[in-house]
Design an enzyme around this catalytic site. Structure first.
Site, short mmCIF file in Angstrom:
data_model
loop_
_atom_site.label_atom_id
_atom_site.label_comp_id
_atom_site.label_asym_id
_atom_site.label_seq_id
_atom_site.Cartn_x
_atom_site.Cartn_y
_atom_site.Cartn_z
N HIS A 101 37.58 27.03 37.46
CA HIS A 101 37.39 27.20 38.95
C HIS A 101 35.95 26.81 38.97
CE1 HIS A 101 37.49 31.19 37.04
NE2 HIS A 101 36.53 31.67 37.76
N HIS A 103 32.77 28.09 41.53
CA HIS A 103 32.60 29.04 42.76
C HIS A 103 31.61 28.46 43.56
CE1 HIS A 103 33.51 33.08 40.76
NE2 HIS A 103 33.51 32.14 39.44
P1 5GP Z 1 35.10 34.20 36.85
O1 5GP Z 1 34.50 35.31 36.76
O2 5GP Z 1 36.30 34.05 36.15
O3 5GP Z 1 34.17 32.75 37.16
O4 5GP Z 1 35.74 34.30 38.34
C1 5GP Z 1 37.02 34.78 38.92
C2 5GP Z 1 36.93 35.02 40.34
O5 5GP Z 1 38.17 35.15 40.80
C3 5GP Z 1 36.22 36.30 40.85
O6 5GP Z 1 35.14 36.07 41.52
C4 5GP Z 1 37.40 37.23 41.27
O7 5GP Z 1 37.06 37.85 42.45
C5 5GP Z 1 38.29 35.95 41.92
N1 5GP Z 1 40.01 36.39 41.59
C6 5GP Z 1 40.69 36.81 40.92
N2 5GP Z 1 41.87 37.19 41.00
C7 5GP Z 1 41.83 36.62 42.36
C8 5GP Z 1 43.07 36.14 43.16
O8 5GP Z 1 44.11 36.72 42.88
N3 5GP Z 1 42.90 35.80 44.43
C9 5GP Z 1 41.71 35.37 44.56
N4 5GP Z 1 41.67 34.70 45.95
N5 5GP Z 1 40.38 35.48 43.97
C10 5GP Z 1 40.76 36.04 42.72
#
Ligand code: 5GP
Ligand code: ZN
Length: 139
Positions: A101, A103
């Protein structure tokens, strides 16, 4: 190319509801549930790739253009002054959901400091040694 145990596969394919802001054949873009700033979005491919190293060429060739489109829409609709693209790969890099993903984090005038670091001060020799190591692997 879905992983039945992956929550982002379910969200990206509409099996779990989300605050979606965009969808096409390859991606769904949703708002982050734990936003770093107002309007923080996540670009999710509909196919499952654990991280950037797994991403296929078709998806990777489209993701940056989509990030630009989302960022431009944020500037117009939210009035942010800029935006950061953040894309974590691996636990050590802060990745918590192992479905690729990107951001898209709107940044507002006078907003908090984020996505920043204290600059190091490597010697020229150290930089040359590091550059040599990485360059060798890229050849
Ligand atoms: P990472 O730390 O893996 O780059 O980012 C994961 C992101 O996904 C985090 O910013 C977290 O808030 C978001 N996130 C985790 N679970 C969910 C979910 O079920 N729905 C949404 N909309 N965001 C999520
Ligand atoms: Zn997935």
């Amino acid at each position: 190319m879905r992983d039945e145990t992956c929550i982002f596969c379910k969200i990206a394919n509409g099996d779990i509801p989300s605050s979606a802001i965009y969808e096409d054949e390859w991606f769904r873009v949703i708002l982050d549930l734990g936003p770093a700033s107002r309007g923080h979005a996540l670009i999710l491919p509909k196919n499952h790739f654990a991280d950037l190293l797994e991403l296929d060429e078709e998806t990777s060739s489209k993701v940056l253009a989509l990030a630009a489109k989302v960022g431009a829409a944020m500037k117009k609709s939210l009035g942010c002054a800029g935006f950061n693209l953040v894309q974590n790969n691996g636990e050590a890099a802060g990745q918590t959901v192992f479905h690729f993903h990107m951001h898209v984090i709107p940044r507002y005038e006078g907003g908090p400091r984020m996505v920043s670091w204290e600059p190091g001060s490597p010697s020229r020799e150290e930089l040359a040694e590091l550059a040599g190591r990485i360059r060798q692997e890229l050849e």
